[in-house]
Scaffold this motif. Sequence first.
Motif, mmCIF file in Angstrom:
data_model
loop_
_atom_site.group_PDB
_atom_site.id
_atom_site.type_symbol
_atom_site.label_atom_id
_atom_site.label_comp_id
_atom_site.label_asym_id
_atom_site.label_seq_id
_atom_site.Cartn_x
_atom_site.Cartn_y
_atom_site.Cartn_z
ATOM 1 N N ALA A 151 0.832 -1.210 0.000
ATOM 2 C CA ALA A 151 0.000 0.000 0.000
ATOM 3 C C ALA A 151 0.869 1.262 0.000
ATOM 4 O O ALA A 151 0.535 2.270 -0.642
ATOM 5 N N ARG A 152 1.976 1.204 0.721
ATOM 6 C CA ARG A 152 2.918 2.333 0.769
ATOM 7 C C ARG A 152 3.444 2.661 -0.636
ATOM 8 O O ARG A 152 3.573 3.827 -1.007
ATOM 9 N N GLN A 153 3.733 1.627 -1.411
ATOM 10 C CA GLN A 153 4.198 1.855 -2.783
ATOM 11 C C GLN A 153 3.080 2.421 -3.663
ATOM 12 O O GLN A 153 3.324 3.269 -4.534
ATOM 13 N N LEU A 154 1.851 1.986 -3.428
ATOM 14 C CA LEU A 154 0.723 2.546 -4.192
ATOM 15 C C LEU A 154 0.551 4.035 -3.892
ATOM 16 O O LEU A 154 0.271 4.833 -4.804
ATOM 17 N N LEU A 155 0.728 4.415 -2.619
ATOM 18 C CA LEU A 155 0.635 5.833 -2.262
ATOM 19 C C LEU A 155 1.694 6.663 -2.968
ATOM 20 O O LEU A 155 1.519 7.859 -3.187
ATOM 21 N N ARG A 156 2.796 6.028 -3.324
ATOM 22 C CA ARG A 156 3.876 6.707 -4.030
ATOM 23 C C ARG A 156 3.667 6.715 -5.540
ATOM 24 O O ARG A 156 4.540 7.158 -6.282
ATOM 25 N N GLY A 157 2.527 6.194 -5.970
ATOM 26 C CA GLY A 157 2.190 6.263 -7.379
ATOM 27 C C GLY A 157 2.645 5.093 -8.224
ATOM 28 O O GLY A 157 2.568 5.144 -9.457
ATOM 29 N N GLN A 158 3.092 4.005 -7.585
ATOM 30 C CA GLN A 158 3.550 2.857 -8.347
ATOM 31 C C GLN A 158 2.372 2.068 -8.921
ATOM 32 O O GLN A 158 1.271 2.069 -8.364
ATOM 33 N N SER A 159 2.607 1.366 -10.021
ATOM 34 C CA SER A 159 1.591 0.487 -10.592
ATOM 35 C C SER A 159 1.396 -0.711 -9.670
ATOM 36 O O SER A 159 2.265 -1.017 -8.845
ATOM 37 N N PRO A 160 0.267 -1.414 -9.805
ATOM 38 C CA PRO A 160 0.042 -2.579 -8.939
ATOM 39 C C PRO A 160 1.177 -3.593 -8.974
ATOM 40 O O PRO A 160 1.612 -4.077 -7.920
ATOM 41 N N ASN A 161 1.666 -3.938 -10.154
ATOM 42 C CA ASN A 161 2.729 -4.947 -10.248
ATOM 43 C C ASN A 161 4.028 -4.474 -9.605
ATOM 44 O O ASN A 161 4.693 -5.234 -8.889
ATOM 45 N N VAL A 162 4.375 -3.216 -9.828
ATOM 46 C CA VAL A 162 5.602 -2.673 -9.229
ATOM 47 C C VAL A 162 5.435 -2.533 -7.719
ATOM 48 O O VAL A 162 6.352 -2.809 -6.945
ATOM 49 N N ALA A 163 4.236 -2.104 -7.292
ATOM 50 C CA ALA A 163 3.976 -1.968 -5.852
ATOM 51 C C ALA A 163 4.129 -3.309 -5.150
ATOM 52 O O ALA A 163 4.692 -3.388 -4.048
ATOM 53 N N LEU A 164 3.639 -4.371 -5.777
ATOM 54 C CA LEU A 164 3.787 -5.706 -5.201
ATOM 55 C C LEU A 164 5.265 -6.072 -5.090
ATOM 56 O O LEU A 164 5.743 -6.476 -4.023
ATOM 57 N N GLU A 165 5.991 -5.908 -6.185
ATOM 58 C CA GLU A 165 7.403 -6.304 -6.217
ATOM 59 C C GLU A 165 8.223 -5.494 -5.214
ATOM 60 O O GLU A 165 8.991 -6.054 -4.415
ATOM 61 N N GLU A 166 8.070 -4.179 -5.227
ATOM 62 C CA GLU A 166 8.884 -3.335 -4.351
ATOM 63 C C GLU A 166 8.411 -3.404 -2.906
ATOM 64 O O GLU A 166 9.227 -3.311 -1.978
ATOM 65 N N GLY A 167 7.103 -3.579 -2.714
ATOM 66 C CA GLY A 167 6.595 -3.712 -1.352
ATOM 67 C C GLY A 167 7.131 -4.962 -0.672
ATOM 68 O O GLY A 167 7.546 -4.925 0.492
ATOM 69 N N LEU A 168 7.146 -6.066 -1.403
ATOM 70 C CA LEU A 168 7.677 -7.309 -0.841
ATOM 71 C C LEU A 168 9.183 -7.231 -0.637
ATOM 72 O O LEU A 168 9.716 -7.747 0.350
ATOM 73 N N ALA A 169 9.878 -6.572 -1.567
ATOM 74 C CA ALA A 169 11.331 -6.427 -1.428
ATOM 75 C C ALA A 169 11.688 -5.617 -0.184
ATOM 76 O O ALA A 169 12.690 -5.899 0.491
ATOM 77 N N ALA A 170 10.858 -4.624 0.143
ATOM 78 C CA ALA A 170 11.147 -3.761 1.298
ATOM 79 C C ALA A 170 11.052 -4.523 2.615
ATOM 80 O O ALA A 170 11.834 -4.282 3.547
#
Length: 305
Positions: A166-185
């Motif tokens: 959700a934090r990545q979505l708030l930063r304007g990321q696409s769903p797929n990128v938000a998933l990838e970067e959110g899990l990586a974090a």
Amino acid sequence: MGVCVGDALGVPVEFSSRAERQDDPVTDIRGYGTYNQPPGTWSDDSSLTLCLADALCDGFDLARIADKFCLWFTEALWTPYNEVFDVGGATSRAISKLLRGGSPTESGGTGDRSNGNGSLMRILPMVYFADHLPFPELLQRVHQVSAITHAHPRSQMACGMYISIARQLLRGQSPNVALEEGLAAVDPFYQQGPFQPERSHFQRLNGQLAQLPIQEISSSGYVVHSLEAALWCFLNTDSYAEAVLQAINLGSDTDTVAAITGGLAGLHYGYEVIPEDWREAIARKEDIIALAQRLDQQLSKAHSQ
């Protein structure tokens, strides 16, 4: 509102089977059904989300959050019509402990069977600390808020992953990128301590999740299933309405999976994209909007000090 609308859409058909939903798919807001509630009625999913948001308006305090949950349980705080219904077992047991004087750090269930979706469904307001706290501290607080009712590491991890995405979505990321970067974090944190042995339960939350056939997606109340189903629906649709309807028409825990999905979809697509007639039908709509604005103002004020 993303959480509440998804929840309200799912309430009338909760516990229905996937086959029933295929025969009679939900395409619009309904009423009555499972709990005989009018259209736009949300359940404990939204109530506890709103209780958390309400508590956070005065800063982060676990005891205050626990008190709000207790007031919901005993006095119907943040319910649509002053009635509590659809209370999960783990949540009920934890709040009963709190009402007997227990500490919010010791109230949540820690057993393997205490991994329902009852903390994941209400955790989203914690994302609004994303720009105000270092990530390790944000994650620690998310775990603490989960543990008020669900203290098993698996439930805490599900909440942490959800908030990180959700934090990545708030930063304007696409769903797929938000998933990838959110899990990586969150990955470095979940390679240690009590979390490491639980990692295997989340192995499907990778780049292949969206490609899984619907037959492999379960929409049960188990926290891992609920997280997988919500992400699968979010990744495989292109609008708020499509995402939450997909979640509901999986059947089973319809209101909660749709609430979890709707939280992400609301963040990504925005309030205005939620169908107007759905928004207008929501019980206590103006109260919900006023609470969201109050939380935003309080966090902005705290951050500027």
